[in-house]
Motif scaffolding. Sequence first.
Motif, mmCIF file in Angstrom:
data_model
loop_
_atom_site.group_PDB
_atom_site.id
_atom_site.type_symbol
_atom_site.label_atom_id
_atom_site.label_comp_id
_atom_site.label_asym_id
_atom_site.label_seq_id
_atom_site.Cartn_x
_atom_site.Cartn_y
_atom_site.Cartn_z
ATOM 1 N N UNK A 15 2.309 6.155 -1.880
ATOM 2 C CA UNK A 15 3.009 5.943 -1.089
ATOM 3 C C UNK A 15 2.973 7.353 0.168
ATOM 4 N N UNK A 16 2.118 6.692 0.847
ATOM 5 C CA UNK A 16 1.592 7.711 1.807
ATOM 6 C C UNK A 16 1.377 6.628 2.424
ATOM 7 N N UNK A 17 1.274 6.574 3.822
ATOM 8 C CA UNK A 17 1.356 5.987 5.492
ATOM 9 C C UNK A 17 -0.069 4.713 5.253
ATOM 10 N N UNK A 18 -0.370 3.669 5.776
ATOM 11 C CA UNK A 18 -1.492 2.587 6.057
ATOM 12 C C UNK A 18 -2.027 2.835 6.745
ATOM 13 N N UNK A 68 0.984 -1.389 -0.492
ATOM 14 C CA UNK A 68 0.107 0.155 0.162
ATOM 15 C C UNK A 68 0.899 0.934 0.242
ATOM 16 N N UNK A 69 1.740 1.499 0.814
ATOM 17 C CA UNK A 69 2.912 2.667 1.036
ATOM 18 C C UNK A 69 3.685 2.919 -0.710
ATOM 19 N N UNK A 70 4.135 1.792 -0.927
ATOM 20 C CA UNK A 70 4.346 1.700 -2.493
ATOM 21 C C UNK A 70 3.949 2.851 -3.312
ATOM 22 N N UNK A 71 2.375 2.074 -3.449
ATOM 23 C CA UNK A 71 1.212 2.406 -4.447
ATOM 24 C C UNK A 71 1.172 3.639 -4.588
ATOM 25 N N UNK A 80 -3.739 9.066 11.443
ATOM 26 C CA UNK A 80 -1.766 9.020 12.396
ATOM 27 C C UNK A 80 -2.694 9.740 13.622
ATOM 28 N N UNK A 81 -4.430 9.238 13.947
ATOM 29 C CA UNK A 81 -4.839 10.117 14.972
ATOM 30 C C UNK A 81 -4.998 8.702 16.074
ATOM 31 N N UNK A 82 -5.577 7.908 15.897
ATOM 32 C CA UNK A 82 -6.389 6.422 16.439
ATOM 33 C C UNK A 82 -5.238 5.243 15.933
ATOM 34 N N UNK A 83 -4.217 5.452 15.382
ATOM 35 C CA UNK A 83 -3.535 4.018 14.833
ATOM 36 C C UNK A 83 -4.311 3.069 14.176
ATOM 37 N N UNK A 84 -5.813 3.432 13.862
ATOM 38 C CA UNK A 84 -5.688 1.802 13.534
ATOM 39 C C UNK A 84 -6.065 2.228 11.588
ATOM 40 N N UNK A 85 -5.933 1.266 10.942
ATOM 41 C CA UNK A 85 -5.872 1.844 9.795
ATOM 42 C C UNK A 85 -6.465 2.484 8.495
ATOM 43 N N UNK A 86 -6.253 3.254 7.338
ATOM 44 C CA UNK A 86 -6.735 4.490 7.171
ATOM 45 C C UNK A 86 -7.684 4.294 6.163
ATOM 46 N N UNK A 87 -8.300 5.088 6.239
ATOM 47 C CA UNK A 87 -9.849 4.591 4.861
ATOM 48 C C UNK A 87 -9.677 4.011 3.617
ATOM 49 N N UNK A 88 -7.981 4.529 2.847
ATOM 50 C CA UNK A 88 -7.776 3.871 1.702
ATOM 51 C C UNK A 88 -7.966 1.940 2.059
#
Length: 219
Positions: free
Chosen positions: A6-9, A1-4, A12-20
């Motif tokens: 180019x953003x964290x997965x 995911x980070x390679x494709x 930043x607030x909750x530490x859970x996975x993000x929407x993407x």
Amino acid sequence: YEKQIKRPFTDSLTGLFNHGFFQIFLDHEIERSKRYAIPFTLGLIDIDSFSFYNTRYGALQGDQVLQGIAGIIKANLRQADLAARYAGDVFAVILETVDTTIGSMPAERIRDSIAQSISIPLTVSIGLASFPRDATSKEELIQKTEAALHQAKIRGKNKIYFFEREILFSDEERPKILIVDDDRRNLKLLGALLAPLNAEVIKATNGTDALHVLNRVEV
């Protein structure tokens, strides 16, 4: 995911996975379910009255509530399940290899833990739908889960609601339901509660109008 991307997965607030990352993982689960005939359940968790709380106590305390609820969600899931921040104050969970019947158990643990938490003064509503029982695509599964969440909200909040498949009737078989209330807000609420029944809902604001309706249609 980070390679494709180019953003964290992670969020930043909750530490859970993000929407993407959630969207990519959901695609993967649907393909896996189709290939191996393994069910899974999607849950959407919405914090009740969060916008009011944020306005009254400020964004900092609101962020602390989001972090606390995220921690409770994660603590009540298995390692194989996924928890993500879906949008704003809405979280998503993907419960591996279970339908909504079994999926209700971790969902109830999450709901009850939040309701009983001393440090979190709010409750959550949860909507559940399973694949492939309730949907044949990702878009349909999300729509059905959102519909279940909406039902949990209008039924009083702090509740879990399973998506109910609509029963399709012919025009002759379709049931008619008459509701009478002098408060138009109650009529709107009752109409929303009855929507999953796929019935023809007829509304009247007083007894006289109700009698006129009964004389015109067969209820």
